[in-house]
Design a protein around this motif. Structure first.
Motif, short mmCIF file in Angstrom:
data_model
loop_
_atom_site.label_atom_id
_atom_site.label_comp_id
_atom_site.label_asym_id
_atom_site.label_seq_id
_atom_site.Cartn_x
_atom_site.Cartn_y
_atom_site.Cartn_z
N LEU A 157 0.83 -1.21 0.00
CA LEU A 157 0.00 0.00 0.00
C LEU A 157 0.86 1.26 0.00
O LEU A 157 0.48 2.28 -0.58
N THR A 158 2.02 1.20 0.63
CA THR A 158 2.93 2.35 0.62
C THR A 158 3.44 2.60 -0.80
O THR A 158 3.53 3.76 -1.25
N GLU A 159 3.77 1.53 -1.51
CA GLU A 159 4.20 1.69 -2.90
C GLU A 159 3.07 2.26 -3.76
O GLU A 159 3.29 3.14 -4.60
N PHE A 160 1.85 1.77 -3.55
CA PHE A 160 0.72 2.27 -4.31
C PHE A 160 0.47 3.75 -4.01
O PHE A 160 0.22 4.54 -4.92
N ARG A 161 0.55 4.14 -2.76
CA ARG A 161 0.33 5.54 -2.39
C ARG A 161 1.34 6.46 -3.06
O ARG A 161 1.01 7.59 -3.45
N ALA A 162 2.57 5.98 -3.25
CA ALA A 162 3.62 6.81 -3.81
C ALA A 162 3.38 7.18 -5.26
O ALA A 162 4.03 8.10 -5.78
N THR A 183 -6.29 5.97 1.19
CA THR A 183 -7.36 6.59 0.40
C THR A 183 -6.81 7.75 -0.42
O THR A 183 -6.02 8.56 0.08
N ARG A 184 -7.23 7.80 -1.69
CA ARG A 184 -6.89 8.91 -2.58
C ARG A 184 -8.12 9.79 -2.78
O ARG A 184 -9.25 9.30 -2.72
N TYR A 185 -7.87 11.07 -3.08
CA TYR A 185 -8.97 12.03 -3.22
C TYR A 185 -8.83 12.80 -4.53
O TYR A 185 -7.72 13.15 -4.95
N SER A 186 -9.97 13.04 -5.16
CA SER A 186 -9.96 13.74 -6.45
C SER A 186 -9.77 15.24 -6.29
O SER A 186 -9.39 15.92 -7.24
N GLY A 187 -10.08 15.77 -5.11
CA GLY A 187 -10.06 17.22 -4.90
C GLY A 187 -11.43 17.84 -4.96
O GLY A 187 -11.58 19.05 -4.74
N ARG A 188 -12.46 17.02 -5.23
CA ARG A 188 -13.83 17.54 -5.28
C ARG A 188 -14.61 17.11 -4.05
O ARG A 188 -14.44 15.99 -3.55
N PRO A 189 -15.50 17.96 -3.53
CA PRO A 189 -16.30 17.60 -2.37
C PRO A 189 -17.38 16.58 -2.74
O PRO A 189 -17.69 16.37 -3.91
N ALA A 190 -17.93 15.95 -1.71
CA ALA A 190 -19.03 15.00 -1.90
C ALA A 190 -19.97 15.12 -0.70
O ALA A 190 -19.57 15.55 0.38
N ASP A 191 -21.21 14.73 -0.92
CA ASP A 191 -22.19 14.72 0.17
C ASP A 191 -22.16 13.35 0.84
O ASP A 191 -22.22 12.32 0.17
N PRO A 192 -22.10 13.31 2.18
CA PRO A 192 -22.15 12.02 2.88
C PRO A 192 -23.49 11.33 2.64
O PRO A 192 -24.47 11.98 2.24
N PRO A 193 -23.58 10.04 2.88
CA PRO A 193 -24.86 9.34 2.74
C PRO A 193 -25.92 9.94 3.67
O PRO A 193 -25.60 10.45 4.75
N GLU A 194 -27.16 9.89 3.23
CA GLU A 194 -28.24 10.40 4.07
C GLU A 194 -28.35 9.58 5.35
O GLU A 194 -28.14 8.38 5.36
N ASN A 195 -28.68 10.25 6.44
CA ASN A 195 -28.88 9.61 7.75
C ASN A 195 -27.64 8.88 8.23
O ASN A 195 -27.75 7.90 8.98
N GLN A 208 -13.60 10.11 -3.31
CA GLN A 208 -12.44 9.36 -2.88
C GLN A 208 -12.42 7.94 -3.44
O GLN A 208 -13.44 7.41 -3.86
N SER A 209 -11.23 7.37 -3.38
CA SER A 209 -11.01 5.98 -3.81
C SER A 209 -10.12 5.32 -2.76
O SER A 209 -9.02 5.80 -2.49
N ALA A 210 -10.61 4.22 -2.17
CA ALA A 210 -9.89 3.58 -1.07
C ALA A 210 -9.55 2.14 -1.43
O ALA A 210 -10.29 1.47 -2.15
N VAL A 211 -8.45 1.67 -0.87
CA VAL A 211 -8.08 0.26 -0.98
C VAL A 211 -7.51 -0.15 0.37
O VAL A 211 -6.85 0.65 1.05
N GLY A 212 -7.82 -1.38 0.79
CA GLY A 212 -7.35 -1.79 2.10
C GLY A 212 -7.38 -3.29 2.29
O GLY A 212 -7.71 -4.07 1.37
N PHE A 213 -7.02 -3.68 3.50
CA PHE A 213 -6.93 -5.09 3.89
C PHE A 213 -7.68 -5.28 5.20
O PHE A 213 -7.49 -4.53 6.15
#
Length: 317
Positions: A157-162, A183-195, A208-213
């Motif tokens: 993940l460190t290599e991917f982040r770089a 997590t990577r971010y495009s620079g644009r805002p987003a609305d959280p899910p309702e409730n 955003q775009s996330a990858v994890g384990f």
């Protein structure tokens, strides 16, 4: 002793009692910086960082005091180290109820005045720490294997982040969900899910775009996952993303979890596990980012290889 293979078999059924206990230990520790640090976007301030020996809070400030809390997964103790040289240790093993009591007593003993909410979060069937004598199993050999897995995943993940020049989180371990992610971010805002609850609402304020384990177990919605998995998702979910193909071959979209999934067993049996995880991270990112029209030409790059001469940069001698 850790298995010789860096990608050992780790089915949930073989170590779930220890997994659940370790998860609760991490929650007790993680709630301390949560109580003492100012809020940072996307909850970055609460995550634990990987070290050569386990997981750490990093420096935490309480008035004039500075301390770290380290879950040492080599010697299997929690170390509380003060800037003035004092140290307190709490052994890993035994009931969560006792671990919680011992940790809070150790903090009081060094003058750290902190109150945490003594309830687990982001788990399917939470038990208050002060009452939890259910989670009391700790097998050091199983923890050794798990920590070996984390080290391998952290490197990938460190290599991917770089490869990304835009806003990106550190590679972090979230004690609530018990996963290692970036997590990577495009620079644009987003609305959280309702409730949404406060955790979700303050996490998903940006595209955003996330990858994890994740080591597997029972997810919040009751879904069972019987082996560790690599996961990836884009938020907001782009239309048509579920039908897209990603790498490597065994990976695909899991409707129950709502994200792309690559089974850990497929990775550990692969000829090049590191490459398969990188391919999964890159291909899932590209699928979502292209559907969301991210400016990929501006945000991605291939970093130069580190100097073999030991210098800090091109001007070093």
């Amino acid at each position: 002793m850790t298995e010789s293979t860096p990608w050992p078999a780790m089915p949930v059924s073989e170590w779930e009692p220890t997994l659940d206990t370790l998860h609760m230990y991490a929650q007790v520790v993680g709630k301390v910086p949560l109580a003492l640090r100012p809020m940072v976007n996307h909850w970055w301030q609460v995550a634990l960082d990987l070290t050569a020996r386990g997981l750490t809070t990093g420096p935490v400030f309480s008035g004039d005091l500075v301390f770290t809390m380290d879950l040492d997964l080599v010697d299997h103790v929690l170390r509380i180290d003060m800037a003035d040289g004092r140290r307190r240790t709490v052994a890993l093993g035994g009931a969560v109820r006792d671990f919680y009591s011992d940790v809070m007593a150790a903090l009081r003993d060094v003058g750290v005045d902190v109150a945490i909410w003594p309830h687990p979060v982001e788990v399917h069937d939470p038990i208050p720490f002060v009452e939890d004598d259910v989670h009391a199993t700790y097998d050091a050999a199983q923890v050794d294997r798990f920590f070996g897995m984390l080290r391998q995943v952290y490197a990938v993940l460190t290599e991917f982040r770089a490869r990304f020049t835009g806003k990106a989180s550190p590679v972090q371990f979230y004690w609530g969900s018990f996963d290692l992610s970036v997590t990577r971010y495009s620079g644009r805002p987003a609305d959280p899910p309702e409730n949404a609850d406060s955790i979700t609402r303050l996490t998903y304020t940006a595209e955003q775009s996330a990858v994890g384990f994740w080591p597997g177990g029972t997810w919040l919605n009751g879904t069972r996952v019987e082996q560790p998995i690599f996961y990836a998702y884009s938020y907001p979910e782009p239309q048509g993303v579920r039908e897209r193909s990603v790498l490597p071959g065994p990976a695909g979209f899991d409707a129950g979890l709502g994200e792309f999934v690559l089974g850990y067993d497929d990775v550990r049996r692969a000829a090049e596990p590191h490459r398969d995880v990188l391919d999964f991270a890159q291909s899932t990112f590209e699928v979502g980012a292209r559907l969301q029209d991210w400016p990929l030409d501006e945000l991605e790059w291939m970093s130069p290889a580190p100097s073999r001469r030991g210098g800090a940069g091109p001007q070093s001698h």
